[in-house]
Write a protein that holds these residues in place. Structure first.
Motif, PDB file in Angstrom:
ATOM      1  N   TYR A   1     -58.342 -12.206  19.962  1.00 27.53           N
ATOM      2  CA  TYR A   1     -59.589 -12.175  20.789  1.00 27.53           C
ATOM      3  C   TYR A   1     -59.059 -12.409  22.451  1.00 27.53           C
ATOM      4  O   TYR A   1     -57.974 -12.596  22.447  1.00 27.53           O
ATOM      5  CB  TYR A   1     -60.436 -13.536  20.540  1.00 27.53           C
ATOM      6  CG  TYR A   1     -61.079 -13.343  19.400  1.00 27.53           C
ATOM      7  CD1 TYR A   1     -62.263 -12.858  18.992  1.00 27.53           C
ATOM      8  CD2 TYR A   1     -60.660 -14.459  18.152  1.00 27.53           C
ATOM      9  CE1 TYR A   1     -62.976 -12.691  17.724  1.00 27.53           C
ATOM     10  CE2 TYR A   1     -61.133 -14.416  16.975  1.00 27.53           C
ATOM     11  CZ  TYR A   1     -62.232 -13.546  16.840  1.00 27.53           C
ATOM     12  OH  TYR A   1     -62.903 -13.786  15.377  1.00 27.53           O
ATOM     13  N   HIS A   2     -60.084 -11.970  23.051  1.00 30.93           N
ATOM     14  CA  HIS A   2     -59.728 -11.995  24.706  1.00 30.93           C
ATOM     15  C   HIS A   2     -60.539 -13.518  25.184  1.00 30.93           C
ATOM     16  O   HIS A   2     -61.191 -13.965  24.509  1.00 30.93           O
ATOM     17  CB  HIS A   2     -60.370 -11.004  25.483  1.00 30.93           C
ATOM     18  CG  HIS A   2     -59.979  -9.652  25.136  1.00 30.93           C
ATOM     19  ND1 HIS A   2     -58.851  -9.170  25.742  1.00 30.93           N
ATOM     20  CD2 HIS A   2     -60.198  -8.629  24.289  1.00 30.93           C
ATOM     21  CE1 HIS A   2     -58.595  -7.978  25.367  1.00 30.93           C
ATOM     22  NE2 HIS A   2     -59.618  -7.587  24.431  1.00 30.93           N
TER      23      HIS A   2
ATOM     24  N   LYS B   1     -54.155  -8.510  16.299  1.00 30.73           N
ATOM     25  CA  LYS B   1     -55.346  -8.707  15.992  1.00 30.73           C
ATOM     26  C   LYS B   1     -55.478  -9.901  16.803  1.00 30.73           C
ATOM     27  O   LYS B   1     -54.734 -10.844  16.926  1.00 30.73           O
ATOM     28  CB  LYS B   1     -55.474  -8.785  14.461  1.00 30.73           C
ATOM     29  CG  LYS B   1     -55.866  -7.644  13.718  1.00 30.73           C
ATOM     30  CD  LYS B   1     -56.332  -8.007  12.394  1.00 30.73           C
ATOM     31  CE  LYS B   1     -55.333  -8.427  11.368  1.00 30.73           C
ATOM     32  NZ  LYS B   1     -55.814  -8.625   9.878  1.00 30.73           N
TER      33      LYS B   1
ATOM     34  N   ASP C   1     -55.263 -14.602  25.620  1.00 35.38           N
ATOM     35  CA  ASP C   1     -55.578 -14.174  24.329  1.00 35.38           C
ATOM     36  C   ASP C   1     -55.356 -14.964  23.406  1.00 35.38           C
ATOM     37  O   ASP C   1     -54.531 -15.941  23.527  1.00 35.38           O
ATOM     38  CB  ASP C   1     -54.748 -12.725  24.235  1.00 35.38           C
ATOM     39  CG  ASP C   1     -53.141 -13.041  24.453  1.00 35.38           C
ATOM     40  OD1 ASP C   1     -52.576 -13.865  23.838  1.00 35.38           O
ATOM     41  OD2 ASP C   1     -52.814 -12.692  25.423  1.00 35.38           O
TER      42      ASP C   1
ATOM     43  N   ASP D   1     -65.875 -10.606  14.209  1.00 35.69           N
ATOM     44  CA  ASP D   1     -65.510  -9.446  15.212  1.00 35.69           C
ATOM     45  C   ASP D   1     -64.193  -9.497  15.741  1.00 35.69           C
ATOM     46  O   ASP D   1     -63.932  -9.293  16.876  1.00 35.69           O
ATOM     47  CB  ASP D   1     -66.516  -9.668  16.426  1.00 35.69           C
ATOM     48  CG  ASP D   1     -67.981  -9.701  16.205  1.00 35.69           C
ATOM     49  OD1 ASP D   1     -68.304  -8.868  15.266  1.00 35.69           O
ATOM     50  OD2 ASP D   1     -68.938 -10.061  16.885  1.00 35.69           O
ATOM     51  N   LEU D   2     -63.429  -9.692  14.958  1.00 38.64           N
ATOM     52  CA  LEU D   2     -61.702  -9.693  15.290  1.00 38.64           C
ATOM     53  C   LEU D   2     -61.420  -8.303  15.660  1.00 38.64           C
ATOM     54  O   LEU D   2     -61.590  -7.371  15.139  1.00 38.64           O
ATOM     55  CB  LEU D   2     -61.236 -10.216  14.061  1.00 38.64           C
ATOM     56  CG  LEU D   2     -59.592 -10.597  14.276  1.00 38.64           C
ATOM     57  CD1 LEU D   2     -59.467 -11.727  15.367  1.00 38.64           C
ATOM     58  CD2 LEU D   2     -58.760 -10.800  12.887  1.00 38.64           C
ATOM     59  N   GLY D   3     -60.812  -8.308  17.149  1.00 36.62           N
ATOM     60  CA  GLY D   3     -60.625  -6.951  17.797  1.00 36.62           C
ATOM     61  C   GLY D   3     -59.045  -6.928  17.782  1.00 36.62           C
ATOM     62  O   GLY D   3     -58.111  -7.607  17.148  1.00 36.62           O
ATOM     63  N   LEU D   4     -58.583  -6.078  18.471  1.00 35.83           N
ATOM     64  CA  LEU D   4     -57.180  -5.766  19.096  1.00 35.83           C
ATOM     65  C   LEU D   4     -56.708  -6.418  20.514  1.00 35.83           C
ATOM     66  O   LEU D   4     -57.717  -5.944  21.318  1.00 35.83           O
ATOM     67  CB  LEU D   4     -56.785  -4.441  18.948  1.00 35.83           C
ATOM     68  CG  LEU D   4     -57.042  -3.824  17.182  1.00 35.83           C
ATOM     69  CD1 LEU D   4     -56.702  -2.414  16.980  1.00 35.83           C
ATOM     70  CD2 LEU D   4     -55.866  -4.700  16.181  1.00 35.83           C
TER      71      LEU D   4
ATOM     72  N   SER E   1     -64.963 -10.823  22.260  1.00 37.58           N
ATOM     73  CA  SER E   1     -64.272  -9.463  21.426  1.00 37.58           C
ATOM     74  C   SER E   1     -64.937  -8.508  21.894  1.00 37.58           C
ATOM     75  O   SER E   1     -66.222  -8.432  21.793  1.00 37.58           O
ATOM     76  CB  SER E   1     -64.485  -9.654  20.170  1.00 37.58           C
ATOM     77  OG  SER E   1     -63.879  -8.638  19.087  1.00 37.58           O
ATOM     78  N   PRO E   2     -64.147  -7.256  22.089  1.00 38.99           N
ATOM     79  CA  PRO E   2     -65.187  -5.932  22.543  1.00 38.99           C
ATOM     80  C   PRO E   2     -65.762  -5.493  21.312  1.00 38.99           C
ATOM     81  O   PRO E   2     -66.578  -4.503  21.299  1.00 38.99           O
ATOM     82  CB  PRO E   2     -63.832  -4.986  22.762  1.00 38.99           C
ATOM     83  CG  PRO E   2     -62.733  -5.732  23.424  1.00 38.99           C
ATOM     84  CD  PRO E   2     -62.652  -7.324  22.459  1.00 38.99           C
ATOM     85  N   GLU E   3     -65.456  -6.111  19.937  1.00 41.89           N
ATOM     86  CA  GLU E   3     -65.995  -5.732  18.888  1.00 41.89           C
ATOM     87  C   GLU E   3     -67.413  -6.175  18.607  1.00 41.89           C
ATOM     88  O   GLU E   3     -68.318  -5.670  17.798  1.00 41.89           O
ATOM     89  CB  GLU E   3     -65.190  -5.927  17.549  1.00 41.89           C
ATOM     90  CG  GLU E   3     -63.625  -5.434  17.607  1.00 41.89           C
ATOM     91  CD  GLU E   3     -63.794  -4.163  17.569  1.00 41.89           C
ATOM     92  OE1 GLU E   3     -64.582  -3.226  16.885  1.00 41.89           O
ATOM     93  OE2 GLU E   3     -63.103  -3.389  18.346  1.00 41.89           O
ATOM     94  N   SER E   4     -67.983  -7.261  19.304  1.00 41.48           N
ATOM     95  CA  SER E   4     -69.065  -7.878  19.336  1.00 41.48           C
ATOM     96  C   SER E   4     -70.401  -7.103  20.083  1.00 41.48           C
ATOM     97  O   SER E   4     -70.099  -6.513  20.880  1.00 41.48           O
ATOM     98  CB  SER E   4     -69.056  -9.356  20.112  1.00 41.48           C
ATOM     99  OG  SER E   4     -68.032 -10.149  19.494  1.00 41.48           O
TER     100      SER E   4
END
Length: 364
Positions: free
Chosen positions: A133-134, A131, A104, A115-118, A157-160
């Motif tokens: 990225y993977h 906050k 991470d 696209d910053l995720g958790l 990122s899952p947000e992408s």
């Protein structure tokens, strides 16, 4: 080694390395590759202003930073990655181990990153959600010195838009590496204990070692068992020594034939006692004919700690979590240039005559 001598020696090594990586690409692309690898290595930093300081161009530093930033928005030519893998292949056992893991990147105060995720912070004792990225990562160890080098690394990122799943990212990474290392054994931690991954590895006829979870159902002698039940009904019979928590430690291993629910291909279950309060469980499709095979497989799994060292080195020595570029494309390009810099350092460590240069780089 004095500073001037170190600088010239490092530049020579970087230029030679980047000529090898840059075969088949344009001169401007090769120059940028050299600038990034040298700048990251010499500054021990991935912040563009620090890299610009080491380049010492006869222009304003802000103009150098702007040039680096613009170029990071361009795709790294596929030829560079091919050349990098080709350069490493002669230093990696083609039938050895390839280590698959995720990591991470934590950006707790990030505001404008794309696209910053958790993510769960793996370095936090509480495994806090932050906050970030993977990172899908696949590494190998160089034959001499066992230095880890990255064969694949992608920040996502899952947000992408277009994101499918973490499993899909892992399988994309594996397909990329299969081409160059078709006969290796792929080593996974228990986060990859999923029927989808077993089917994928069977489908591509690859060797694997997977640490399984306690709730995994296994078939043994025609009957379904919880893996933990099989584990608790046996005791280790074969004594081995492995590197565990930084020291050589004895353990005891039992093994048996099993199958998983994903497929009815035969597997071997290895039960490892004496290292942790809860014994570890590995399954593999590698042949186990005797004590020598048991020891080789167990040591293969425990060599994963080198990958943890790689992640730590990348974040601490090159301060990777401190990057300031904001687009995922730029972040991923920067990530690969850092991987090339670490790869160069690993190759330098293969040569005893360069050890002084390596130590001077690490001392930064």
């Amino acid at each position: 080694m004095n500073t001037t001598t170190t600088t010239y020696a490092l530049k020579r090594e970087v230029m030679t390395f980047c000529r090898q990586l840059g075969k088949g690409i344009s001169v401007p692309q090769r120059r940028f590759l050299s600038d990034m690898v040298y700048g990251i290595t010499a500054s021990a930093n991935c912040i563009l202003s620090k890299i610009a300081d080491t380049l010492q161009e006869p222009i304003r530093k802000i103009n150098t930073v702007d040039r680096l930033s613009r170029n990071l928005m361009s795709d790294i030519p596929e030829r560079v990655e091919e050349n990098f893998r080709h350069r490493l292949r002669g230093q990696i056992n083609p039938t050895g181990n390839i280590y698959v893991d995720d990591s991470d990147i934590i950006k707790p105060y990030g505001q404008a990153f794309e696209d910053l995720g958790l993510v769960r912070d793996g370095s936090s004792p509480e495994k806090k959600i932050e906050k970030g990225y993977h990172v899908a990562e696949i590494c190998a160890l160089l034959d001499q010195g066992k230095q880890p080098v990255s064969l694949y690394s992608r920040i996502y990122s899952p947000e992408s838009e277009g994101f499918i799943s973490e499993n899909a990212e892992t399988q994309k990474a594996l397909l990329s590496v299969f081409r160059d290392f078709p006969d290796a054994a792929y080593v996974f931690d228990r986060g990859y204990d999923a029927n989808e991954h077993f089917r994928f590895m069977y489908g591509h006829r690859k060797n694997f070692i997977v640490r399984i979870k306690e709730n995994r159902v296994l078939f043994n002698k025609g009957k379904a068992w919880k893996a933990a039940t099989l584990r608790d009904s046996h005791k280790g019979k074969i004594k081995e020594h492995v590197m565990f928590e930084g020291k050589e430690t004895p353990c005891y291993v039992s093994h048996m034939n099993v199958r998983v629910t994903a497929d009815r291909h035969p597997l071997r279950l290895l039960l490892i006692y004496g290292l942790t309060q809860t014994p570890m469980m590995l399954v593999t499709n590698l042949a186990v004919k005797g004590k020598e095979d048991v020891g080789r497989i167990v040591r293969s799994y425990f060599s994963r700690w080198r990958m943890e060292e790689y992640f730590r080195f990348k974040k601490q020595h090159y301060r990777f979590e401190g990057f300031r570029v904001r687009s995922l494309k730029s972040i991923n390009a920067l990530n690969r240039y850092v991987s090339y810099a670490i790869g160069l350092l690993g190759l330098l460590s293969q040569k005893s005559k360069n050890s002084r240069l390596k130590h001077s780089i690490l001392a930064k």
